[in-house]
Design a protein around this motif. Structure first.
Motif, PDB file in Angstrom:
ATOM      1  N   VAL A  76       0.761  -1.150  -0.043  1.00  0.00           N
ATOM      2  CA  VAL A  76      -0.011   0.208  -0.028  1.00  0.00           C
ATOM      3  C   VAL A  76       0.968   1.276   0.101  1.00  0.00           C
ATOM      4  O   VAL A  76       0.462   2.295  -0.740  1.00  0.00           O
ATOM      5  CB  VAL A  76      -0.773   0.018   1.082  1.00  0.00           C
ATOM      6  N   ALA A  77       2.002   1.245   0.674  1.00  0.00           N
ATOM      7  CA  ALA A  77       2.837   2.390   0.811  1.00  0.00           C
ATOM      8  C   ALA A  77       3.342   2.768  -0.632  1.00  0.00           C
ATOM      9  O   ALA A  77       3.577   3.812  -1.068  1.00  0.00           O
ATOM     10  CB  ALA A  77       3.763   2.146   1.926  1.00  0.00           C
ATOM     11  N   VAL A  78       4.032   1.597  -1.219  1.00  0.00           N
ATOM     12  CA  VAL A  78       4.443   2.112  -2.543  1.00  0.00           C
ATOM     13  C   VAL A  78       3.348   2.421  -3.484  1.00  0.00           C
ATOM     14  O   VAL A  78       3.858   3.257  -4.423  1.00  0.00           O
ATOM     15  CB  VAL A  78       5.443   1.011  -3.061  1.00  0.00           C
ATOM     16  N   VAL A  79       2.317   1.859  -3.752  1.00  0.00           N
ATOM     17  CA  VAL A  79       1.134   2.360  -4.678  1.00  0.00           C
ATOM     18  C   VAL A  79       0.694   3.690  -4.485  1.00  0.00           C
ATOM     19  O   VAL A  79       0.757   4.332  -5.133  1.00  0.00           O
ATOM     20  CB  VAL A  79       0.066   1.171  -4.383  1.00  0.00           C
ATOM     21  N   ASP A  80       0.656   3.973  -2.983  1.00  0.00           N
ATOM     22  CA  ASP A  80       0.271   5.467  -2.705  1.00  0.00           C
ATOM     23  C   ASP A  80       1.344   6.183  -2.977  1.00  0.00           C
ATOM     24  O   ASP A  80       1.195   7.508  -3.437  1.00  0.00           O
ATOM     25  CB  ASP A  80       0.125   5.507  -0.919  1.00  0.00           C
ATOM     26  N   ALA A  81       2.541   5.926  -3.018  1.00  0.00           N
ATOM     27  CA  ALA A  81       3.489   6.767  -3.061  1.00  0.00           C
ATOM     28  C   ALA A  81       3.596   7.098  -4.756  1.00  0.00           C
ATOM     29  O   ALA A  81       3.808   8.229  -5.056  1.00  0.00           O
ATOM     30  CB  ALA A  81       4.998   6.328  -2.829  1.00  0.00           C
ATOM     31  N   ILE A  82       3.610   6.041  -5.738  1.00  0.00           N
ATOM     32  CA  ILE A  82       3.451   6.411  -6.941  1.00  0.00           C
ATOM     33  C   ILE A  82       2.463   6.902  -7.437  1.00  0.00           C
ATOM     34  O   ILE A  82       2.417   7.893  -8.251  1.00  0.00           O
ATOM     35  CB  ILE A  82       3.760   4.849  -7.870  1.00  0.00           C
ATOM     36  N   VAL A  83       1.228   6.757  -6.863  1.00  0.00           N
ATOM     37  CA  VAL A  83      -0.083   7.485  -7.217  1.00  0.00           C
ATOM     38  C   VAL A  83       0.331   9.049  -6.994  1.00  0.00           C
ATOM     39  O   VAL A  83      -0.121   9.678  -7.792  1.00  0.00           O
ATOM     40  CB  VAL A  83      -1.237   6.993  -6.492  1.00  0.00           C
ATOM     41  N   GLU A  84       0.642   9.350  -5.641  1.00  0.00           N
ATOM     42  CA  GLU A  84       1.072  10.553  -5.391  1.00  0.00           C
ATOM     43  C   GLU A  84       1.962  11.285  -6.245  1.00  0.00           C
ATOM     44  O   GLU A  84       1.705  12.335  -6.856  1.00  0.00           O
ATOM     45  CB  GLU A  84       1.660  10.679  -4.072  1.00  0.00           C
ATOM     46  N   ARG A  85       3.025  10.761  -6.818  1.00  0.00           N
ATOM     47  CA  ARG A  85       4.093  11.145  -7.554  1.00  0.00           C
ATOM     48  C   ARG A  85       3.767  11.424  -8.953  1.00  0.00           C
ATOM     49  O   ARG A  85       4.346  12.005  -9.705  1.00  0.00           O
ATOM     50  CB  ARG A  85       5.396  10.413  -7.295  1.00  0.00           C
ATOM     51  N   THR A  86       2.682  10.507  -9.282  1.00  0.00           N
ATOM     52  CA  THR A  86       2.219  10.587 -10.716  1.00  0.00           C
ATOM     53  C   THR A  86       1.171  11.339 -10.996  1.00  0.00           C
ATOM     54  O   THR A  86       0.663  11.417 -12.413  1.00  0.00           O
ATOM     55  CB  THR A  86       1.933   9.178 -11.178  1.00  0.00           C
ATOM     56  N   ALA A  87       0.525  12.067 -10.121  1.00  0.00           N
ATOM     57  CA  ALA A  87      -0.957  12.807 -10.180  1.00  0.00           C
ATOM     58  C   ALA A  87      -0.647  13.797 -11.146  1.00  0.00           C
ATOM     59  O   ALA A  87      -1.885  13.843 -11.788  1.00  0.00           O
ATOM     60  CB  ALA A  87      -1.318  13.305  -8.921  1.00  0.00           C
ATOM     61  N   ALA A  88       0.308  14.448 -11.314  1.00  0.00           N
ATOM     62  CA  ALA A  88       0.294  15.573 -12.211  1.00  0.00           C
ATOM     63  C   ALA A  88       0.525  15.252 -13.808  1.00  0.00           C
ATOM     64  O   ALA A  88       0.588  16.251 -14.605  1.00  0.00           O
ATOM     65  CB  ALA A  88       1.539  16.832 -11.708  1.00  0.00           C
TER      66      ALA A  88
END
Length: 168
Positions: free
Chosen positions: A31-43
């Motif tokens: 969950v931590a890595v998926v959340d981190a990727i989603v956050e970093r790719t949002a833009a």
């Protein structure tokens, strides 16, 4: 668990290549890595996620589900049951492999986040990028847990690359 701790699970597996399956099996780390990727790719303004066979499917599927986007399979040769486009690429051992994508998987209106769990030489990811472009779509960005190349490597041709081992 923070992302740096989750990535440590990958690095602890040792050479020549890390096994990400323990990370995938750890719900908190995953969950931590998926959340981190989603956050970093949002833009990045993407409307589809493409993932590379096979461990990239796990990560890409989770990202697609969390962001409510479709997922496109970039498969090993001979695995898709319909008309495909193919791209061959050199393996680090001197052989060659081939990836395929369904010809009708994407359109010119699609902006794609391309996901794989690990980028070593860049050959696999760049073959997948070429497939997406051959479908008429655009690669909005690449996301991975770990990249052995600099994020501005010429193979990426200016495409934004999010690699948690270099971003964490």
């Amino acid at each position: 668990m923070n992302v740096a701790e989750a990535l440590r699970l990958i690095r602890d597996e040792g050479p020549p290549r890390a096994d990400v399956t323990p990370l995938y099996a750890n719900p908190e780390a995953f969950v931590a890595v998926v959340d981190a990727i989603v956050e970093r790719t949002a833009a990045l303004n993407y409307n589809a996620v493409a993932a590379i066979d096979a461990l990239g499917f796990v990560l890409g599927g989770a990202i697609a589900a969390q962001t409510k986007r479709g997922i496109i399979a970039v498969r090993k040769q001979g695995k898709l049951p319909r008309a495909t486009l193919s791209e061959s690429f050199p393996r680090y051992d001197g052989g060659t492999d081939t990836l395929e994508i369904a010809k009708d998987a994407l359109t010119a209106n699609d902006r794609v986040l391309l996901v794989d769990e690990w980028i070593e030489t860049g050959a696999t990811i760049t073959a997948a990028m070429r497939l997406i472009e051959r479908c008429g779509a655009r690669v909005a960005g690449v996301a991975t847990l770990h990249c052995d190349l600099p994020l501005d490597h010429p193979l990426f041709n200016g495409t934004p690359v999010i690699a948690l081992n270099q971003d964490a």
